[in-house]
Motif scaffolding. Structure first.
Motif, PDB file in Angstrom:
ATOM      1  N   PRO A 126    -123.043  20.550 -98.090  1.00  0.00           N
ATOM      2  CA  PRO A 126    -122.969  19.401 -97.178  1.00  0.00           C
ATOM      3  C   PRO A 126    -121.667  18.614 -97.314  1.00  0.00           C
ATOM      4  O   PRO A 126    -121.214  17.989 -96.355  1.00  0.00           O
ATOM      5  CB  PRO A 126    -124.155  18.520 -97.595  1.00  0.00           C
ATOM      6  CG  PRO A 126    -124.929  19.297 -98.597  1.00  0.00           C
ATOM      7  CD  PRO A 126    -124.161  20.490 -99.014  1.00  0.00           C
ATOM      8  N   GLU A 127    -121.051  18.689 -98.503  1.00  0.00           N
ATOM      9  CA  GLU A 127    -119.770  17.970 -98.655  1.00  0.00           C
ATOM     10  C   GLU A 127    -118.655  18.606 -97.831  1.00  0.00           C
ATOM     11  O   GLU A 127    -117.654  17.969 -97.536  1.00  0.00           O
ATOM     12  CB  GLU A 127    -119.387  17.888-100.136  1.00  0.00           C
ATOM     13  CG  GLU A 127    -120.279  16.898-100.873  1.00  0.00           C
ATOM     14  CD  GLU A 127    -119.760  16.480-102.232  1.00  0.00           C
ATOM     15  OE1 GLU A 127    -120.040  15.333-102.623  1.00  0.00           O
ATOM     16  OE2 GLU A 127    -119.103  17.289-102.915  1.00  0.00           O
ATOM     17  N   MET A 163    -111.230  14.762 -92.426  1.00  0.00           N
ATOM     18  CA  MET A 163    -109.900  15.289 -92.076  1.00  0.00           C
ATOM     19  C   MET A 163    -109.685  15.245 -90.556  1.00  0.00           C
ATOM     20  O   MET A 163    -108.581  14.969 -90.080  1.00  0.00           O
ATOM     21  CB  MET A 163    -109.766  16.725 -92.594  1.00  0.00           C
ATOM     22  CG  MET A 163    -109.604  16.814 -94.094  1.00  0.00           C
ATOM     23  SD  MET A 163    -107.988  16.201 -94.668  1.00  0.00           S
ATOM     24  CE  MET A 163    -106.951  17.631 -94.384  1.00  0.00           C
ATOM     25  N   VAL A 164    -110.760  15.526 -89.812  1.00  0.00           N
ATOM     26  CA  VAL A 164    -110.681  15.472 -88.350  1.00  0.00           C
ATOM     27  C   VAL A 164    -110.322  14.056 -87.899  1.00  0.00           C
ATOM     28  O   VAL A 164    -109.482  13.853 -87.020  1.00  0.00           O
ATOM     29  CB  VAL A 164    -112.023  15.930 -87.719  1.00  0.00           C
ATOM     30  CG1 VAL A 164    -112.129  15.504 -86.262  1.00  0.00           C
ATOM     31  CG2 VAL A 164    -112.185  17.438 -87.838  1.00  0.00           C
ATOM     32  N   GLU A 165    -110.958  13.086 -88.524  1.00  0.00           N
ATOM     33  CA  GLU A 165    -110.716  11.683 -88.173  1.00  0.00           C
ATOM     34  C   GLU A 165    -109.239  11.306 -88.305  1.00  0.00           C
ATOM     35  O   GLU A 165    -108.691  10.561 -87.505  1.00  0.00           O
ATOM     36  CB  GLU A 165    -111.538  10.805 -89.115  1.00  0.00           C
ATOM     37  CG  GLU A 165    -112.053   9.534 -88.480  1.00  0.00           C
ATOM     38  CD  GLU A 165    -113.017   8.862 -89.439  1.00  0.00           C
ATOM     39  OE1 GLU A 165    -112.652   7.797 -89.941  1.00  0.00           O
ATOM     40  OE2 GLU A 165    -114.098   9.443 -89.705  1.00  0.00           O
ATOM     41  N   ARG A 166    -108.578  11.884 -89.318  1.00  0.00           N
ATOM     42  CA  ARG A 166    -107.160  11.607 -89.511  1.00  0.00           C
ATOM     43  C   ARG A 166    -106.268  12.497 -88.639  1.00  0.00           C
ATOM     44  O   ARG A 166    -105.054  12.329 -88.614  1.00  0.00           O
ATOM     45  CB  ARG A 166    -106.756  11.844 -90.981  1.00  0.00           C
ATOM     46  CG  ARG A 166    -107.395  10.933 -91.997  1.00  0.00           C
ATOM     47  CD  ARG A 166    -106.983   9.486 -91.867  1.00  0.00           C
ATOM     48  NE  ARG A 166    -105.553   9.230 -91.839  1.00  0.00           N
ATOM     49  CZ  ARG A 166    -104.879   8.513 -92.724  1.00  0.00           C
ATOM     50  NH1 ARG A 166    -105.493   7.978 -93.743  1.00  0.00           N
ATOM     51  NH2 ARG A 166    -103.587   8.293 -92.589  1.00  0.00           N
ATOM     52  N   CYS A 206    -109.731   9.063-102.513  1.00  0.00           N
ATOM     53  CA  CYS A 206    -111.005   8.446-102.105  1.00  0.00           C
ATOM     54  C   CYS A 206    -111.857   9.370-101.240  1.00  0.00           C
ATOM     55  O   CYS A 206    -113.081   9.253-101.219  1.00  0.00           O
ATOM     56  CB  CYS A 206    -110.756   7.197-101.261  1.00  0.00           C
ATOM     57  SG  CYS A 206    -109.960   5.906-102.160  1.00  0.00           S
ATOM     58  N   ASN A 207    -111.214  10.252-100.475  1.00  0.00           N
ATOM     59  CA  ASN A 207    -111.951  10.942 -99.409  1.00  0.00           C
ATOM     60  C   ASN A 207    -112.188  12.435 -99.602  1.00  0.00           C
ATOM     61  O   ASN A 207    -112.997  13.022 -98.876  1.00  0.00           O
ATOM     62  CB  ASN A 207    -111.232  10.734 -98.070  1.00  0.00           C
ATOM     63  CG  ASN A 207    -111.362   9.311 -97.595  1.00  0.00           C
ATOM     64  OD1 ASN A 207    -112.410   8.904 -97.114  1.00  0.00           O
ATOM     65  ND2 ASN A 207    -110.292   8.531 -97.764  1.00  0.00           N
ATOM     66  N   CYS A 208    -111.485  13.050-100.539  1.00  0.00           N
ATOM     67  CA  CYS A 208    -111.729  14.485-100.747  1.00  0.00           C
ATOM     68  C   CYS A 208    -112.819  14.641-101.809  1.00  0.00           C
ATOM     69  O   CYS A 208    -112.589  14.379-102.992  1.00  0.00           O
ATOM     70  CB  CYS A 208    -110.446  15.193-101.190  1.00  0.00           C
ATOM     71  SG  CYS A 208    -110.707  16.961-101.403  1.00  0.00           S
ATOM     72  N   LEU A 236    -102.248  17.998-100.587  1.00  0.00           N
ATOM     73  CA  LEU A 236    -103.503  18.766-100.568  1.00  0.00           C
ATOM     74  C   LEU A 236    -103.471  19.826-101.666  1.00  0.00           C
ATOM     75  O   LEU A 236    -104.445  20.008-102.401  1.00  0.00           O
ATOM     76  CB  LEU A 236    -103.700  19.427 -99.195  1.00  0.00           C
ATOM     77  CG  LEU A 236    -104.103  18.495 -98.050  1.00  0.00           C
ATOM     78  CD1 LEU A 236    -103.868  19.156 -96.697  1.00  0.00           C
ATOM     79  CD2 LEU A 236    -105.577  18.083 -98.174  1.00  0.00           C
ATOM     80  N   ASP A 237    -102.320  20.488-101.800  1.00  0.00           N
ATOM     81  CA  ASP A 237    -102.186  21.523-102.839  1.00  0.00           C
ATOM     82  C   ASP A 237    -102.278  20.908-104.235  1.00  0.00           C
ATOM     83  O   ASP A 237    -102.818  21.523-105.153  1.00  0.00           O
ATOM     84  CB  ASP A 237    -100.833  22.242-102.711  1.00  0.00           C
ATOM     85  CG  ASP A 237    -100.826  23.211-101.548  1.00  0.00           C
ATOM     86  OD1 ASP A 237    -101.912  23.481-101.001  1.00  0.00           O
ATOM     87  OD2 ASP A 237     -99.739  23.686-101.163  1.00  0.00           O
ATOM     88  N   ARG A 238    -101.734  19.720-104.374  1.00  0.00           N
ATOM     89  CA  ARG A 238    -101.691  19.071-105.695  1.00  0.00           C
ATOM     90  C   ARG A 238    -103.095  18.914-106.280  1.00  0.00           C
ATOM     91  O   ARG A 238    -103.301  19.052-107.478  1.00  0.00           O
ATOM     92  CB  ARG A 238    -101.017  17.689-105.565  1.00  0.00           C
ATOM     93  CG  ARG A 238    -100.475  17.108-106.857  1.00  0.00           C
ATOM     94  CD  ARG A 238     -99.880  15.730-106.597  1.00  0.00           C
ATOM     95  NE  ARG A 238    -100.894  14.804-106.115  1.00  0.00           N
ATOM     96  CZ  ARG A 238    -101.723  14.125-106.882  1.00  0.00           C
ATOM     97  NH1 ARG A 238    -101.664  14.242-108.189  1.00  0.00           N
ATOM     98  NH2 ARG A 238    -102.624  13.315-106.344  1.00  0.00           N
ATOM     99  N   ILE A 239    -104.076  18.643-105.410  1.00  0.00           N
ATOM    100  CA  ILE A 239    -105.445  18.478-105.923  1.00  0.00           C
ATOM    101  C   ILE A 239    -106.302  19.728-105.646  1.00  0.00           C
ATOM    102  O   ILE A 239    -107.529  19.694-105.749  1.00  0.00           O
ATOM    103  CB  ILE A 239    -106.129  17.227-105.319  1.00  0.00           C
ATOM    104  CG1 ILE A 239    -106.196  17.308-103.792  1.00  0.00           C
ATOM    105  CG2 ILE A 239    -105.443  15.946-105.770  1.00  0.00           C
ATOM    106  CD1 ILE A 239    -107.168  16.311-103.182  1.00  0.00           C
ATOM    107  N   ASP A 240    -105.637  20.826-105.266  1.00  0.00           N
ATOM    108  CA  ASP A 240    -106.352  22.081-104.956  1.00  0.00           C
ATOM    109  C   ASP A 240    -107.430  21.864-103.903  1.00  0.00           C
ATOM    110  O   ASP A 240    -108.547  22.411-104.011  1.00  0.00           O
ATOM    111  CB  ASP A 240    -107.004  22.672-106.228  1.00  0.00           C
ATOM    112  CG  ASP A 240    -105.960  23.202-107.189  1.00  0.00           C
ATOM    113  OD1 ASP A 240    -104.935  23.702-106.709  1.00  0.00           O
ATOM    114  OD2 ASP A 240    -106.158  23.079-108.414  1.00  0.00           O
TER     115      ASP A 240
END
Ligand SMILES: Cc1cc2nc3c(=O)[nH]c(=O)nc-3n(C[C@H](O)[C@H](O)[C@H](O)COP(=O)(O)OP(=O)(O)OC[C@H]3O[C@@H](n4cnc5c(N)ncnc54)[C@H](O)[C@@H]3O)c2cc1C
Length: 403
Positions: free
Chosen positions: A44-45, A53-56, A17-19, A84-88
C-alpha cells in the motif's frame, strides 16, 4: 546558496518526509507498479509514494505542468534524480508510455488529446500496449495491413497485431493502421489510440520457451474508433511511428543503468557479476579465481561504462543545443542489446549447467530466474527493431552509405 542548491535542499527535505521507508528498499519484480486500471499495489505504501510523486509532477519531471509534469529543465531534473538515487528510492511507476508514447504525443498530438492522455499517463492510470507488428509486418513495419476505413465520425478497424506485449493487461493500445492503401506504403499509415475495451477486440496470449510470456496476438474485427483518437493527420502515422521508435530504442539502451535495472530479479541486470563469479568459481585472495573470466568481466564492465558515458555525452549535447534529433538511437539500441545479451552469456559461463534451470528440478529460485532471463535476453536484439535493422539505419542515416 544558488537556486539549484536550494532546489536540492527542498527536494531532499521533501523526500525525507514523503518517501516511505519501504520505498527505499530494493524493488522486487512482484512489487513493480506498472500502472493501469487493474494495478493492485501489493504494497500500500507504493500507492502512497506514487500519489505523492504525481502531486509534484515528478513521475514526468520535464513535462509541462498542464500535462502532469513539473516543468523542470534538465539541470533540475538531474538534481531530482540524484536525490532519488541518494536514498535508493524506488521508481514510483514503471510504464513505457512515460518514455515513449508520452514524448511522441507531446510532439504530435493536438491540444485536446494532450490534455486527455498525458495526465493519465503521468498518473499511471492507464496501461498501454504497442500495436505495431503484424504477422506480415515486422522489420518491414510500413507494410502494416490492419485497415482503418473512414466511416464519417469513426474509423472501422479490421486486422491483427502480433507480439503485442502485455496486451491482455492493457487498457489502451497505440496502433499503426492503414488509412490509405492506394499510396506508397509509408504514406498511407495512421496512428490510432484504441481503447482495449472497444467491442470487436479480442486478445490471445502466446506461449514462449521460457514458460513466462507477455506476448499476445490482438484481433480487431469491425472495431469502431472515434475519429478524434487519430493522432496527427490521417497519413502522418509513419513519421509518428518512427519518432516513437527512436524514444523506444534509446530507452532500451538505458535499461541496465536506470529504471528497470534497479529491479531485483528483472533481466538479470541487478545481479552483481563479480559476486556471482566468486560464488560459483571461488576466489583467491579476494579475487575471482578464474583469471579468464575475471578479464572478461572487466572488459564487459568497461564497455557498459563507455555506453553510459556516451549516452550522457549525447544527452548533454542535446540539452545544450535544445535539439534531440534521435539519430543516435539506433547506435544505442544496437550496442545496448549486444551488451545486455553478453551480460547474460557471462552468467552462463560463470554458472555452467547451474544456469540451465528446469522447473521442478533442484535449482534455486535465483538460478531459475537467471535461466528465464537468459532466454528472455535473446529478444533484446529483436524487440523495438532487430539489430540488423539498426545496422541498416546506422549505415544509411548516420554513415550515409549507398544502398
Ligand atoms: C521481447 C519482444 C517484445 C516485443 N513487443 C512488441 C510489442 O509490444 N508490440 C509490437 O508491435 N511488436 C513487438 N515485438 C515485435 C518486434 O517488433 C518484431 O519481432 C521485430 O520488429 C522483428 O519483426 P519480425 O519478428 O517479423 O521478424 P522479421 O522482420 O521477419 O525478421 C526476421 C529476420 O530477418 C532479418 N531482416 C529482416 N529484414 C531485413 C533487412 N532489410 N536487412 C537485414 N536483415 C533483415 C531480421 O533482422 C531478422 O533477423 C516484440 C518482439 C520481442 C522479441
Amino acid at each position: 546558496m544558488s537556486e539549484l542548491e536550494s532546489f536540492r535542499a527542498e527536494v531532499r527535505a521533501w523526500l525525507e518526509c514523503n518517501c516511505p521507508m519501504s520505498m527505499r528498499t530494493p524493488l522486487t519484480a512482484e512489487q513493480v507498479v506498472w500502472g493501469g486500471r487493474h494495478e493492485s499495489f501489493i504494497n500500500p505504501e507504493a500507492r502512497l509514494w506514487l500519489e505523492r510523486m504525481v502531486e509534484r509532477g515528478w513521475t514526468v519531471p520535464r513535462w509541462p505542468k498542464q500535462y502532469g509534469g513539473a516543468g523542470l529543465d534538465a539541470a533540475h531534473e538531474q538534481v531530482l534524480r540524484e536525490e532519488l538515487d541518494r536514498i535508493d528510492a524506488r521508481p514510483p511507476l514503471i510504464a513505457f508510455p512515460l518514455w515513449m508514447l508520452g514524448p511522441a504525443l507531446l510532439e504530435f498530438a493536438n491540444e485536446e488529446q494532450k490534455r486527455f492522455h498525458l495526465p493519465r499517463i503521468a498518473r499511471g492510470e492507464i496501461r498501454w500496449c504497442q500495436g505495431y507488428s503484424e504477422p506480415g509486418a515486422g522489420s518491414d513495419l510500413a507494410a502494416v495491413q490492419t485497415r482503418a476505413e473512414d466511416r464519417g465520425d469513426h474509423y472501422l478497424v479490421n486486422g491483427s497485431k502480433i507480439w503485442t506485449s502485455y496486451a491482455d493487461k492493457s487498457d489502451w493500445m497505440f496502433c499503426l493502421v492503414r488509412t490509405d492503401p492506394s499510396v506508397r506504403k509509408q504514406e498511407g499509415i495512421g496512428f490510432l489510440l484504441i481503447d482495449m475495451q472497444s467491442p470487436g477486440i479480442s486478445v490471445a496470449p502466446i506461449r514462449l520457451i521460457s514458460g513466462a510470456s507477455p506476448f499476445c496476438q490482438v484481433f480487431l474485427a469491425d472495431v469502431k474508433v472515434p475519429k478524434h483518437q487519430l493522432v496527427g493527420r490521417p497519413n502522418q502515422g509513419w513519421s509518428i511511428a518512427k519518432r516513437l521508435l527512436e524514444y523506444e530504442r534509446k530507452w532500451f539502451s538505458e535499461l541496465d543503468q536506470s529504471r528497470i535495472g534497479h529491479i531485483v530479479g528483472v533481466g538479470g541486470a541487478s545481479v552483481a557479476l563479480p559476486a556471482l563469479a566468486k560464488e560459483y568459481l571461488g576466489e583467491t585472495a579476494g579475487r575471482i579465481a578464474d583469471e579468464a573470466i575475471r578479464a572478461e568481466l572487466i572488459a564487459h564492465d568497461i564497455d557498459e561504462m563507455a555506453l553510459q558515458a556516451t549516452l550522457l555525452r549525447i544527452d548533454e549535447r542535446a540539452r545544450a543545443s535544445g535539439v534531440d534529433d534521435g539519430s543516435m538511437a539506433s547506435v544505442f539500441k544496437y550496442y545496448g542489446a549486444r551488451l545486455y545479451k553478453e551480460r547474460h552469456e557471462l552468467m552462463m559461463k560463470i554458472m555452467g549447467t547451474r544456469a540451465l534451470g528446469w522447473q521442478d528440478e533442484p535449482f534455486t529460485a535465483t538460478e531459475l530466474d537467471i535461466t528465464r532471463h537468459w532466454l528472455r535476453s535473446k529478444g533484446n536484439s529483436i524487440e523495438g527493431g532487430t539489430s540488423e535493422i539498426q545496422l541498416n539505419i546506422i549505415a544509411k542515416r548516420l554513415l550515409e552509405l549507398p544502398d
